[in-house]
Enzyme design. Structure first.
Site, PDB file in Angstrom:
ATOM      1  N   ARG A 170       0.766  -1.227  -0.220  1.00  9.83           N
ATOM      2  CA  ARG A 170       0.075  -0.110   0.024  1.00  9.83           C
ATOM      3  C   ARG A 170       0.831   1.404   0.575  1.00  9.83           C
ATOM      4  NH1 ARG A 170      -4.022   0.106   4.564  1.00  9.83           N
ATOM      5  NH2 ARG A 170      -2.539  -0.588   5.988  1.00  9.83           N
ATOM      6  N   ARG A 174       2.433   9.305  -5.395  1.00 16.68           N
ATOM      7  CA  ARG A 174       1.681  10.514  -6.219  1.00 16.68           C
ATOM      8  C   ARG A 174       2.037  10.500  -7.443  1.00 16.68           C
ATOM      9  NH1 ARG A 174      -0.339  12.259  -0.003  1.00 16.68           N
ATOM     10  NH2 ARG A 174      -1.938  11.441   0.229  1.00 16.68           N
ATOM     11  N   ARG A 247       9.174  -6.754  16.326  1.00 21.98           N
ATOM     12  CA  ARG A 247      10.202  -5.594  15.972  1.00 21.98           C
ATOM     13  C   ARG A 247       9.831  -4.903  17.710  1.00 21.98           C
ATOM     14  NH1 ARG A 247      14.728  -5.759  15.148  1.00 21.98           N
ATOM     15  NH2 ARG A 247      15.544  -3.902  14.156  1.00 21.98           N
ATOM     16  N   ARG A 278      13.413   7.649  12.657  1.00 20.78           N
ATOM     17  CA  ARG A 278      13.235   9.384  13.045  1.00 20.78           C
ATOM     18  C   ARG A 278      13.263   9.942  14.328  1.00 20.78           C
ATOM     19  NH1 ARG A 278       6.891   7.458  12.715  1.00 20.78           N
ATOM     20  NH2 ARG A 278       6.935   5.559  14.040  1.00 20.78           N
ATOM     21  N   GLU A 298      14.425   7.405  17.915  1.00 18.57           N
ATOM     22  CA  GLU A 298      13.331   6.098  18.141  1.00 18.57           C
ATOM     23  C   GLU A 298      13.990   5.297  16.877  1.00 18.57           C
ATOM     24  OE1 GLU A 298       8.692   5.808  16.885  1.00 18.57           O
ATOM     25  OE2 GLU A 298       8.712   4.976  15.326  1.00 18.57           O
ATOM     26  N   TYR A 346      -1.339  -4.828  12.471  1.00 14.15           N
ATOM     27  CA  TYR A 346      -0.168  -3.834  12.718  1.00 14.15           C
ATOM     28  C   TYR A 346      -2.130  -2.781  12.577  1.00 14.15           C
ATOM     29  CZ  TYR A 346       1.462   0.341  13.105  1.00 14.15           C
ATOM     30  OH  TYR A 346       1.349   2.521  13.292  1.00 14.15           O
ATOM     31  N   ASP A 348      -4.807   0.741  12.389  1.00 11.28           N
ATOM     32  CA  ASP A 348      -4.662   1.888  12.940  1.00 11.28           C
ATOM     33  C   ASP A 348      -5.486   2.517  13.988  1.00 11.28           C
ATOM     34  OD1 ASP A 348      -3.005   2.681  10.962  1.00 11.28           O
ATOM     35  OD2 ASP A 348      -4.570   3.233   9.154  1.00 11.28           O
TER      36      ASP A 348
END
Length: 373
Positions: A170, A174, A247, A278, A298, A346, A348
């Protein structure tokens, strides 16, 4: 006797608790942590709401879910537009015309498509067999090598060619100059942080913290008609068939005497020479104007028993093991399972809330007293 004992006070547990409490069910929520909210927990530091377990941006196309959360807290207009830093060069995310201009100096969508297609054709990939091949087939070799490969290998702790293709199916690409990471209609951060949302969901509901359900499982089962379990299934069954793989993450937080450190809420570091994936600068989530700032680096790390599981490793072996535990859990008739850990997926945030509402409403329909307040 409690009608429902809910193990975990994250968004799934808090939403389920709220919904069943509306039909006057007696609910107890347990959490092994010192705070409610699971991974959306925020802590005030220098007047800034710090996302203690990684950045969380609420986004959804589901208007019912959006209206539901807005009953409890107001959301701001935050739009997630992270940057990628590769050896000091900055690129916009998700991959869009800004990224392609930064990469190749090209302004025409048709030229970009031609470059990507030529790189895909040169790769010889017909049917992608792993993450590396999947990524190249979507964005070509240049984008893959600079912005995906090393970042992904840091994140997952293994070569990209050893990771399944579906992880990156996914990947947003764009051909417009649009830096909004999400395509969803609704997006934002709760004004005042996620703690306000969770506290509102749990208002009037008994909560006990620093309690590990599994330390005295028999007792807790004896005082509740039903158990809502949001933790890992392998841990529930004592890892008797082996441990599922995850992880994990380690966070390094710093307070800096500067008003603005990096100018963006999240900057990804895609090169392998930087050990973290990040840096989060939390004040940008809520447009804080204070004189200081708080950043968090992180670091991905291997999961071990006792560490926090963040990302399931959904390869064939782990999926098969989870199915084995799922069959065992299905035999526990007084248990309800949900959330990212129990489902080994995982999710959202809007998916977690939607799942909790759906399961709670199913319980309510089966209840003797299904009248809402």
């Amino acid at each position: 006797m409690y009608d429902y004992l809910i193990v975990g006070s994250g968004l799934f547990g808090a939403t389920f608790a709220y919904e069943v409490s509306r039909i006057h069910k007696k609910v107890l929520v347990l959490d092994r942590r010192k705070n409610v909210g699971g991974n959306v927990y925020c802590e005030a530091v220098e007047g800034i709401n710090v996302h203690k377990f990684g950045p969380h941006i609420f986004h959804t196309n589901n208007e019912d879910i959006w209206n539901f959360v807005n009953k409890f807290v107001r959301f701001n207009r935050f739009t997630y537009s992270p940057l990628a830093n590769y050896k000091g060069n900055l690129y916009n995310l998700p991959f869009n015309m800004n990224t392609f201009y930064q990469m190749w100096g090209i302004k025409s969508p048709e030229e970009v498509k031609s470059i990507i297609q030529n790189q895909v054709n040169s790769s010889g990939i017909i049917v992608p067999d792993n993450l590396e091949e999947q990524a190249i087939s979507l964005v070509g070799k240049d984008i893959y090598e600079i912005l995906i490969k090393e970042y992904t290998e840091k994140q997952w702790g293994r070569p990209a060619r050893e990771l399944p293709a579906f992880i990156i199916k996914r990947l947003p690409v764009r051909f417009t100059f649009d830096n909004n990471y999400f395509n969803d209609k609704f997006q934002g951060i709760p004004e005042g942080g996620y703690n306000l949302l969770v506290a509102s969901l749990l208002r009037g509901i008994e909560v006990r913290l620093n309690v590990n359900f599994l330390d005295d499982r028999g007792y807790w089962e004896s005082i509740a008609k039903k158990i809502v379990f949001t933790g890992p299934l392998d841990e529930l069954f004592g890892y008797e068939d082996g441990a599922l793989e995850y992880r994990s993450l380690r966070f390094e937080e710093q307070i800096l005497s500067t008003e603005n450190y990096q100018g963006v809420a999240v900057m990804n570091f895609t090169g392998k020479e930087v050990p973290y994936t990040r840096i989060i600068e939390h004040k940008h989530f809520e447009f804080n104007k204070g004189p200081n700032t708080v950043i968090t680096k992180e670091f991905p790390m291997n999961w071990f028993k006792g560490s926090e599981p963040y990302y399931p490793i959904n390869n064939k072996a782990n999926e098969a093991l989870h199915r084995k535990y799922k069959r065992k859990s299905d035999r526990l008739k007084n248990y309800i399972f949900g959330g990212r850990l129990a489902d080994y997926q995982y999710y959202d945030m809007h998916q977690v809330i939607g799942s909790a509402l759906s399961l709670a409403k199913k319980e309510i329909l089966q209840s003797d007293d299904n009248s809402y307040d």
